[in-house]
Design a protein around this motif. Structure first.
Motif, PDB file in Angstrom:
ATOM      1  N   ALA A  37      35.761  41.043  30.823  1.00 34.51           N
ATOM      2  CA  ALA A  37      36.851  41.058  31.805  1.00 34.51           C
ATOM      3  C   ALA A  37      36.494  40.215  33.023  1.00 34.51           C
ATOM      4  N   ARG A  38      35.257  40.330  33.491  1.00 33.95           N
ATOM      5  CA  ARG A  38      34.843  39.531  34.643  1.00 33.95           C
ATOM      6  C   ARG A  38      34.822  38.039  34.309  1.00 33.95           C
ATOM      7  N   LEU A  39      34.317  37.711  33.119  1.00 29.55           N
ATOM      8  CA  LEU A  39      34.297  36.310  32.698  1.00 29.55           C
ATOM      9  C   LEU A  39      35.704  35.720  32.644  1.00 29.55           C
ATOM     10  N   LEU A  40      36.627  36.496  32.085  1.00 30.57           N
ATOM     11  CA  LEU A  40      37.987  36.003  31.956  1.00 30.57           C
ATOM     12  C   LEU A  40      38.634  35.816  33.323  1.00 30.57           C
ATOM     13  N   CYS A  41      38.442  36.779  34.190  1.00 29.56           N
ATOM     14  CA  CYS A  41      39.032  36.646  35.544  1.00 29.56           C
ATOM     15  C   CYS A  41      38.459  35.447  36.277  1.00 29.56           C
ATOM     16  N   ASP A  42      37.155  35.242  36.163  1.00 29.55           N
ATOM     17  CA  ASP A  42      36.539  34.078  36.813  1.00 29.55           C
ATOM     18  C   ASP A  42      37.111  32.779  36.233  1.00 29.55           C
ATOM     19  N   ALA A  43      37.294  32.736  34.920  1.00 29.37           N
ATOM     20  CA  ALA A  43      37.824  31.523  34.292  1.00 29.37           C
ATOM     21  C   ALA A  43      39.258  31.256  34.718  1.00 29.37           C
ATOM     22  N   LEU A  44      40.062  32.297  34.809  1.00 29.04           N
ATOM     23  CA  LEU A  44      41.461  32.130  35.170  1.00 29.04           C
ATOM     24  C   LEU A  44      41.644  31.751  36.632  1.00 29.04           C
ATOM     25  N   ARG A  45      40.703  32.161  37.463  1.00 26.50           N
ATOM     26  CA  ARG A  45      40.790  31.798  38.878  1.00 26.50           C
ATOM     27  C   ARG A  45      40.400  30.346  39.108  1.00 26.50           C
ATOM     28  N   LEU A  57      40.234  44.961  32.369  1.00 34.55           N
ATOM     29  CA  LEU A  57      41.028  43.975  33.103  1.00 34.55           C
ATOM     30  C   LEU A  57      41.925  44.655  34.136  1.00 34.55           C
ATOM     31  N   ARG A  58      42.533  45.762  33.745  1.00 38.68           N
ATOM     32  CA  ARG A  58      43.396  46.484  34.681  1.00 38.68           C
ATOM     33  C   ARG A  58      42.609  46.989  35.879  1.00 38.68           C
ATOM     34  N   GLU A  59      41.349  47.377  35.650  1.00 37.78           N
ATOM     35  CA  GLU A  59      40.508  47.818  36.767  1.00 37.78           C
ATOM     36  C   GLU A  59      40.259  46.691  37.765  1.00 37.78           C
ATOM     37  N   LEU A  60      40.370  45.455  37.310  1.00 33.29           N
ATOM     38  CA  LEU A  60      40.193  44.289  38.182  1.00 33.29           C
ATOM     39  C   LEU A  60      41.521  43.787  38.742  1.00 33.29           C
ATOM     40  N   GLY A  61      42.572  44.555  38.514  1.00 30.31           N
ATOM     41  CA  GLY A  61      43.869  44.214  39.074  1.00 30.31           C
ATOM     42  C   GLY A  61      44.706  43.287  38.220  1.00 30.31           C
ATOM     43  N   VAL A  62      44.310  43.084  36.971  1.00 32.25           N
ATOM     44  CA  VAL A  62      45.046  42.191  36.080  1.00 32.25           C
ATOM     45  C   VAL A  62      46.117  42.983  35.334  1.00 32.25           C
ATOM     46  N   ARG A  63      47.309  42.427  35.233  1.00 35.05           N
ATOM     47  CA  ARG A  63      48.351  43.041  34.414  1.00 35.05           C
ATOM     48  C   ARG A  63      48.175  42.570  32.974  1.00 35.05           C
TER      49      ARG A  63
END
Length: 401
Positions: free
Chosen positions: A393-401, A24-30
């Protein structure tokens, strides 16, 4: 974007979420993480720049004995943990966009996410923790074992036990948050769209009505640490040894000794992992060696076989290394499930438990070390995925966006 991750348990519970945190951090998520306050977890997260929110008592102290606490003590621990979570989680979730909880013990997580208006995801590390007619529930220490034989009835009884343990406490806290009561605590925690952080070859999910499961693959990170020089010297001094280790678990006092005796009697060298049980060798033989914390990814490929308790992390690491396994499962959580998967895939042997006799151990090692077993283990190892945490991590970021 900020995400709260939460789990409670041994290293096998914490490390997968550490892997997700890194991706997640690699995708810029704190990222911040609720986890036990044990020093090793605090140091691990600090080294990665992940904020730790300590929740509950240190796990290592709870794992000191070779037997589990009494049913009454377990019930008290579980109830107290719910209160501890409701005390800690709201502040930890402040400013977060999502909450990922791993493990049924995360009773408060969904309610806190609901009150905060943020997305909630439940993740399991093994299919056996998700209700399905294709398998029975895992052993739950402190709760009576149902007498039924069909899986549907067993899962119904399992839900009743969870409700009896947590229902009143959970709904009392939900009322204080002005949330409606829930009438099935287990399914409330799991949701009807859980994630399965397990390898689809090693531990696949079988389609089940009522559950829309997303299987991401196991969550782990590459480990580039070199092996200690003295261990390298031992490995170079002879044929590949057999690894014996039980990780964070404390097996019956003599299972490791019996396993070592049988392995040596068959002419193989032995490498013992001390683990949380602090296993060691006292005979000073040059065909035995004891190690502490080392890189299993680098080590297991140099073993003749791996003897372990059936933890999800150890099972997938040994499978990825293409090495045969002998699983001596504790009757706890997903240990029997992973033992069964090793047996079903014919990449090793599963024993009934830590009371296995010397005769059974002898047969198990002969079977695991046979050429056919080694060949099947090598073939399966090439099919194990390594990208589960990145996928999640990608799935979570897509869902949160």
């Amino acid at each position: 974007m900020r995400v709260l991750l939460s789990t409670y348990g041994t290293r096998g519970d914490v490390e997968p979420l550490v892997a997700l945190a890194v991706r997640l951090r690699e995708l810029g998520v704190r990222v911040r993480m609720c986890a036990p306050p044990d020093d090793e977890f605090a140091e691990r997260l600090a080294g990665l720049g992940v904020e730790l929110v300590p929740v509950g008592p240190p796990v290592r102290a709870l794992m000191r004995g070779t037997t589990l606490p009494s049913a009454a003590d377990l019930a008290r621990y579980r109830t107290e943990m719910v209160g501890t979570q409701f005390d800690a989680f709201p502040a930890a979730a402040a400013g977060c966009d999502g909450l990922v909880a791993a493990g049924l013990a995360q009773i408060a997580a969904r309610s806190v996410a609901e009150a905060a208006g943020i997305r909630y995801v439940y993740a399991s590390y093994a299919a056996v923790h998700l209700p399905s007619p294709h398998h029975a529930p895992p052993p739950r220490p402190g709760w009576p074992a149902p007498e039924a034989n069909d899986n549907r009835t067993l899962w119904e009884a399992d839900a009743q036990h969870v409700d009896a343990q947590f229902g009143e406490t959970l709904n009392s806290h939900r009322a204080s948050l002005r949330l409606p009561p829930v009438d099935n605590v287990r399914d409330h925690v799991l949701t009807d769209r859980p994630w399965l952080a397990a390898d689809p070859v090693l531990g696949p999910w079988r389609e089940t009505p009522g559950l829309d499961v997303t299987q991401t693959g196991a969550w782990g990170l590459p480990d580039e640490r070199p092996l200690p020089a003295d261990l390298e010297a031992f490995l170079d001094a002879g044929a590949p040894p057999v690894y014996v280790g039980f990780g964070s678990m404390r097996p019956s006092e003599d299972i490791a000794d019996r396993a070592v005796e049988v392995i040596l009697a068959q002419g193989h060298r032995v490498l013992v992992s001390r683990g949380w049980a602090d296993l060691d060798l006292v005979d000073g033989r040059d065909d035995c060696f004891a190690v502490g914390e080392v890189n299993h990814q680098r080590l297991f490929g140099r073993m003749a076989a791996v003897v372990h308790h059936g933890g999800a992390g150890t099972t997938v690491t040994a499978a990825r290394a293409g090495v045969p396994q002998v699983v001596v499962p504790l009757q706890l959580s997903d240990n029997p499930y992973w033992a069964g998967r090793v047996a079903d895939l014919d990449i090793g042997v599963a024993l009934d438990g830590p009371t296995a006799t010397g005769e059974l151990l002898e047969l198990a090692f002969k079977t695991a070390l046979a050429p056919g077993t080694r060949a099947r283990a090598r073939a399966l190892g090439s099919r194990i995925r390594t990208d589960g945490a990145a996928v999640a991590a990608r799935l979570l970021c897509d869902a949160l966006r």
